[in-house]
Motif scaffolding. Sequence first.
Motif, mmCIF file in Angstrom:
data_model
loop_
_atom_site.group_PDB
_atom_site.id
_atom_site.type_symbol
_atom_site.label_atom_id
_atom_site.label_comp_id
_atom_site.label_asym_id
_atom_site.label_seq_id
_atom_site.Cartn_x
_atom_site.Cartn_y
_atom_site.Cartn_z
ATOM 1 N N ARG A 180 0.801 -1.221 0.000
ATOM 2 C CA ARG A 180 0.000 0.000 0.000
ATOM 3 C C ARG A 180 0.834 1.271 0.000
ATOM 4 N N VAL A 181 2.156 1.166 0.231
ATOM 5 C CA VAL A 181 2.980 2.375 0.178
ATOM 6 C C VAL A 181 3.346 2.736 -1.251
ATOM 7 N N VAL A 182 2.997 1.893 -2.220
ATOM 8 C CA VAL A 182 3.297 2.219 -3.615
ATOM 9 C C VAL A 182 2.622 3.528 -4.009
ATOM 10 N N ARG A 183 1.460 3.800 -3.443
ATOM 11 C CA ARG A 183 0.750 5.022 -3.785
ATOM 12 C C ARG A 183 1.536 6.264 -3.373
ATOM 13 N N LEU A 184 2.451 6.160 -2.406
ATOM 14 C CA LEU A 184 3.291 7.297 -2.061
ATOM 15 C C LEU A 184 4.182 7.682 -3.229
ATOM 16 N N PHE A 185 4.694 6.682 -3.963
ATOM 17 C CA PHE A 185 5.515 6.977 -5.126
ATOM 18 C C PHE A 185 4.658 7.565 -6.248
ATOM 19 N N VAL A 186 3.436 7.054 -6.390
ATOM 20 C CA VAL A 186 2.557 7.561 -7.438
ATOM 21 C C VAL A 186 2.165 9.012 -7.157
ATOM 22 N N ARG A 187 1.949 9.343 -5.895
ATOM 23 C CA ARG A 187 1.515 10.685 -5.535
ATOM 24 C C ARG A 187 2.672 11.666 -5.379
ATOM 25 N N SER A 188 3.909 11.187 -5.509
ATOM 26 C CA SER A 188 5.057 12.065 -5.309
ATOM 27 C C SER A 188 5.077 13.176 -6.351
ATOM 28 N N ARG A 189 5.061 14.411 -5.893
ATOM 29 C CA ARG A 189 5.058 15.547 -6.814
ATOM 30 C C ARG A 189 6.363 15.650 -7.589
ATOM 31 N N ILE A 190 7.491 15.380 -6.939
ATOM 32 C CA ILE A 190 8.766 15.517 -7.624
ATOM 33 C C ILE A 190 8.908 14.459 -8.700
ATOM 34 N N THR A 191 8.357 13.258 -8.487
ATOM 35 C CA THR A 191 8.411 12.220 -9.516
ATOM 36 C C THR A 191 7.596 12.635 -10.729
ATOM 37 N N LYS A 192 6.391 13.133 -10.500
ATOM 38 C CA LYS A 192 5.557 13.573 -11.619
ATOM 39 C C LYS A 192 6.176 14.763 -12.331
ATOM 40 N N ALA A 193 6.722 15.701 -11.571
ATOM 41 C CA ALA A 193 7.333 16.877 -12.193
ATOM 42 C C ALA A 193 8.540 16.480 -13.044
ATOM 43 N N THR A 194 9.342 15.547 -12.547
ATOM 44 C CA THR A 194 10.511 15.108 -13.305
ATOM 45 C C THR A 194 10.097 14.428 -14.601
ATOM 46 N N PHE A 195 9.144 13.519 -14.506
ATOM 47 C CA PHE A 195 8.665 12.820 -15.697
ATOM 48 C C PHE A 195 8.050 13.809 -16.690
ATOM 49 N N ALA A 196 7.283 14.758 -16.178
ATOM 50 C CA ALA A 196 6.631 15.734 -17.049
ATOM 51 C C ALA A 196 7.654 16.615 -17.759
ATOM 52 N N VAL A 197 8.643 17.106 -17.040
ATOM 53 C CA VAL A 197 9.643 17.990 -17.647
ATOM 54 C C VAL A 197 10.508 17.223 -18.640
ATOM 55 N N PHE A 198 10.855 15.985 -18.326
ATOM 56 C CA PHE A 198 11.655 15.190 -19.261
ATOM 57 C C PHE A 198 10.907 14.987 -20.579
#
Length: 443
Positions: free
Chosen positions: A114-132
């Motif tokens: 259930r902690v996988v959702r922490l990675f999904v909700r991580s703002r820095i992960t989404k921002a990095t993927f989006a900018v790349f």
Amino acid sequence: MSDWLVTQSPPARRRPRALSPLREHLRDTFWFAPTAAMVAVFVVWLAAQALDTAIVDALRDDGDYETLADLLRFAQDAKAVVSAVGSAMMTFIGVVFSISLVAVQMASGQFTPRVVRLFVRSRITKATFAVFLATFVLTLLVLTAFDTVEDPRDVTTLPLVQSVLTLGMVALSLLLFVLYVNSTLRLMRISHVIARIATESFRAISSMPPPASGAEIPELGTATAWVPHQGRAGVLRDVHIARLVRVARRHGVVLRLIPRIGDFVVPGTPLLAVHGGAAPPPGALRYTTSVGVERTYHQDLGFGLRQLCDIALRALSAAINDPTTAVQALDRVVQILAALTRHPLDVALHRDRGGAVRLVQPVPGWTELVDLGFTEVRRCGLGSPQVSRRMLAGLDDLLLLAGPDRREPLLRHRELLQQAVDESAPNATDRAFALHPDRQGIG
């Protein structure tokens, strides 16, 4: 729903925002941020292209072909850089997000799935993927804008601003990469994962409506109508509180939610009880509830405690045998329960602008939350004095904070823990050691 009388007035808390369910659902998705970034970079590229065309047209009108020749040489050099960036960016994306898959796999296996959702909700992960992705799309668009002519008089456009924008996106990508690696390494450490769970739990607590001091829930009487759940079966993730309040006010009724947030609902089962009138039409109640495949932190008081207990149970298993992690989870369990010691539970009241109760929402009671936080950990941690000592210290702290009406479940768990240790410990010395309260377990 037993606590019909509100005895304490908690500090003022923010009211739930009207679009909070949508905002929370977007945070649980991974496609929205990259898609929005690619659309935004396309719009920015159009503006930059128009600006580049305006610059070239202005130089041509002035007859400044010498400056155009210099800019043409600059554009040819920039083209090589942009081509290199475009060819390397997708490889960079693949390498970077391989780190994410490894981190998610490790966290799921060692902590709880259930902690996988922490990675999904991580703002820095989404921002990095989006900018790349945005940088990669921008390089492709900029490459189409380069002119192959060599004579400055034939130049119609030069990607000058576009090239500078690409270099800026590359610099931003490198910065986000550093932040992303740091954030991922933090999420691979159990102490930071536990802290994030506690933070999300406190957000759910803060979103609960503040009841008026001394206000009593009105007598609702017998339900005059029922609204069944329509749609797919699944976990009730959240309800659109503001919309339900508006619907109830418009139709002059009081709505009472039957299942709690986090309950599994089946089509056809009662979802809302209507008091004081006929049920609102189905169209008015559309999009007021959200059902998914798993629970979320939003509006769910017990989900954070559930995750902390799962982490503690996994740590106390024979395969891992890490009681220190269980103690860290208990630290946060005590912290969350301490924040709820004087908070009205069992039911949450949502009022309209006139102060009339329009929505009654069931929430976990104090006894249920205490049982959730301690029962399973107490049973699985009998062989670890570190766990029993920390649990006793936590129960003692909660007994100091809780009111007289909330001491019973704490005293019950303390007694059960003492009985279990007395039965399992081989001698009096071990029993005395295991029953000595210690906030560090065994410091």
